[in-house]
Design an enzyme around this catalytic site. Structure first.
Site, mmCIF file in Angstrom:
data_model
loop_
_atom_site.group_PDB
_atom_site.id
_atom_site.type_symbol
_atom_site.label_atom_id
_atom_site.label_comp_id
_atom_site.label_asym_id
_atom_site.label_seq_id
_atom_site.Cartn_x
_atom_site.Cartn_y
_atom_site.Cartn_z
ATOM 1 N N HIS A 66 60.195 24.205 47.214
ATOM 2 C CA HIS A 66 59.729 23.314 48.242
ATOM 3 C C HIS A 66 60.347 21.676 48.241
ATOM 4 O O HIS A 66 60.627 21.245 47.449
ATOM 5 C CB HIS A 66 58.227 23.043 48.058
ATOM 6 C CG HIS A 66 57.414 24.243 48.344
ATOM 7 N ND1 HIS A 66 57.500 25.363 47.288
ATOM 8 C CD2 HIS A 66 56.418 24.734 49.140
ATOM 9 C CE1 HIS A 66 56.835 26.344 47.747
ATOM 10 N NE2 HIS A 66 56.230 25.916 48.905
ATOM 11 N N PRO A 67 60.422 21.339 49.571
ATOM 12 C CA PRO A 67 61.130 20.247 49.797
ATOM 13 C C PRO A 67 60.156 19.266 49.700
ATOM 14 O O PRO A 67 59.022 19.276 49.789
ATOM 15 C CB PRO A 67 61.651 20.008 51.460
ATOM 16 C CG PRO A 67 60.641 21.115 51.999
ATOM 17 C CD PRO A 67 60.233 22.156 50.884
ATOM 18 N N SER A 83 58.075 24.374 57.482
ATOM 19 C CA SER A 83 58.119 23.024 56.764
ATOM 20 C C SER A 83 58.268 22.004 58.020
ATOM 21 O O SER A 83 57.196 20.874 57.958
ATOM 22 C CB SER A 83 58.982 22.709 55.800
ATOM 23 O OG SER A 83 58.600 21.819 55.057
ATOM 24 N N GLN A 87 55.042 19.548 58.403
ATOM 25 C CA GLN A 87 54.962 17.847 58.117
ATOM 26 C C GLN A 87 54.670 17.041 59.515
ATOM 27 O O GLN A 87 54.143 16.237 59.374
ATOM 28 C CB GLN A 87 56.478 17.477 57.580
ATOM 29 C CG GLN A 87 56.798 18.481 55.934
ATOM 30 C CD GLN A 87 57.495 17.734 55.250
ATOM 31 O OE1 GLN A 87 57.730 16.529 55.069
ATOM 32 N NE2 GLN A 87 58.194 18.450 54.413
ATOM 33 N N VAL A 119 53.611 19.501 45.712
ATOM 34 C CA VAL A 119 53.332 20.269 47.133
ATOM 35 C C VAL A 119 51.781 20.461 47.274
ATOM 36 O O VAL A 119 51.050 20.334 46.200
ATOM 37 C CB VAL A 119 53.780 21.984 46.485
ATOM 38 C CG1 VAL A 119 53.381 22.764 47.815
ATOM 39 C CG2 VAL A 119 55.039 21.930 45.901
ATOM 40 N N MET A 120 51.683 20.279 48.624
ATOM 41 C CA MET A 120 50.308 19.986 48.999
ATOM 42 C C MET A 120 50.249 20.890 50.433
ATOM 43 O O MET A 120 51.095 20.424 51.370
ATOM 44 C CB MET A 120 49.764 18.731 49.243
ATOM 45 C CG MET A 120 48.453 18.351 49.685
ATOM 46 S SD MET A 120 47.923 16.703 49.848
ATOM 47 C CE MET A 120 46.485 16.850 50.729
ATOM 48 N N VAL A 122 49.823 20.515 53.627
ATOM 49 C CA VAL A 122 49.245 19.241 54.458
ATOM 50 C C VAL A 122 48.909 19.561 56.034
ATOM 51 O O VAL A 122 48.681 18.483 56.759
ATOM 52 C CB VAL A 122 50.624 18.104 54.370
ATOM 53 C CG1 VAL A 122 50.741 17.939 53.117
ATOM 54 C CG2 VAL A 122 51.806 18.900 54.943
#
Ligand code: GUN
Length: 171
Positions: A66-67, A83, A87, A119-120, A122
């Site tokens: 994960h970034p 992602s 984000q 990591v969440m 979001v």
């Protein structure tokens, strides 16, 4: 889910290979048991079981795939489409210079302490909620945080499956 045919393993991997970030092995393993799965719930559980039954090393590699949130890859435009969307929905693509600096500091401290990125899930959180969770989780024990990261990764997977289903229903 609009009843895709899950009996062909290659098609299954093609379709679900991105549900776990940079980890198509999850779909590849789940494909073996997916022929009778025709609901989002069934697919989500099957894939989650593959992760939960994987070795500690493999689960660590999954977390590390994960970034960072609001991190260098996001700024450089190097994220996966999922992602980027997650984000962006959380407003992380619109951070002020000060917020980017705060995320960078938290990302660095978190990586330093745990050896993997924060990591969440979001997608439906605000920047303020993410920052608050970040500070709280930094205080966790590494074993707790390892499990928390995997729980969040399963949530991300479910949200990705739901988003896929919603996009197909729109068509
Ligand atoms: N939560 C949802 N997407 C992502 C992601 O790409 N990276 C991290 N660290 N958390 C996420």
């Amino acid at each position: 889910m609009s009843k895709p045919d899950n009996s062909n393993a290659d098609d299954f991997v093609q379709r679900y290979g991105g549900i776990y970030e940079h980890s198509p092995w999850v779909a590849r393993e789940a494909a073996a048991d997916a022929a009778d799965c025709d609901s989002l719930e069934c697919i989500a559980e099957l894939m989650a079981d593959c992760v939960d039954n994987a070795s500690t090393e493999r689960r660590l590699t999954l977390i590390r795939a994960h970034p960072d949130l609001a991190g260098r890859a996001q700024i450089a435009g190097e994220l996966t489409p999922d992602s980027i969307e997650e984000q962006a929905r959380a407003g992380l693509t619109q951070c002020t210079a000060e917020e980017y600096k705060r995320f960078q500091d938290l990302n660095d401290r978190y990586l330093q302490k745990f050896g993997f990125p924060f990591v969440m899930a979001v997608r439906d959180s605000s920047r303020a909620e993410i920052l608050a969770a970040f500070e709280l989780r930094l205080a966790n024990d590494p074993r707790v945080e390892f499990e928390t990261a995997l729980t969040e990764i399963h949530k991300i997977a479910r949200l990705r499956l739901q988003a896929m289903q919603a996009k197909e229903t729109e068509k």
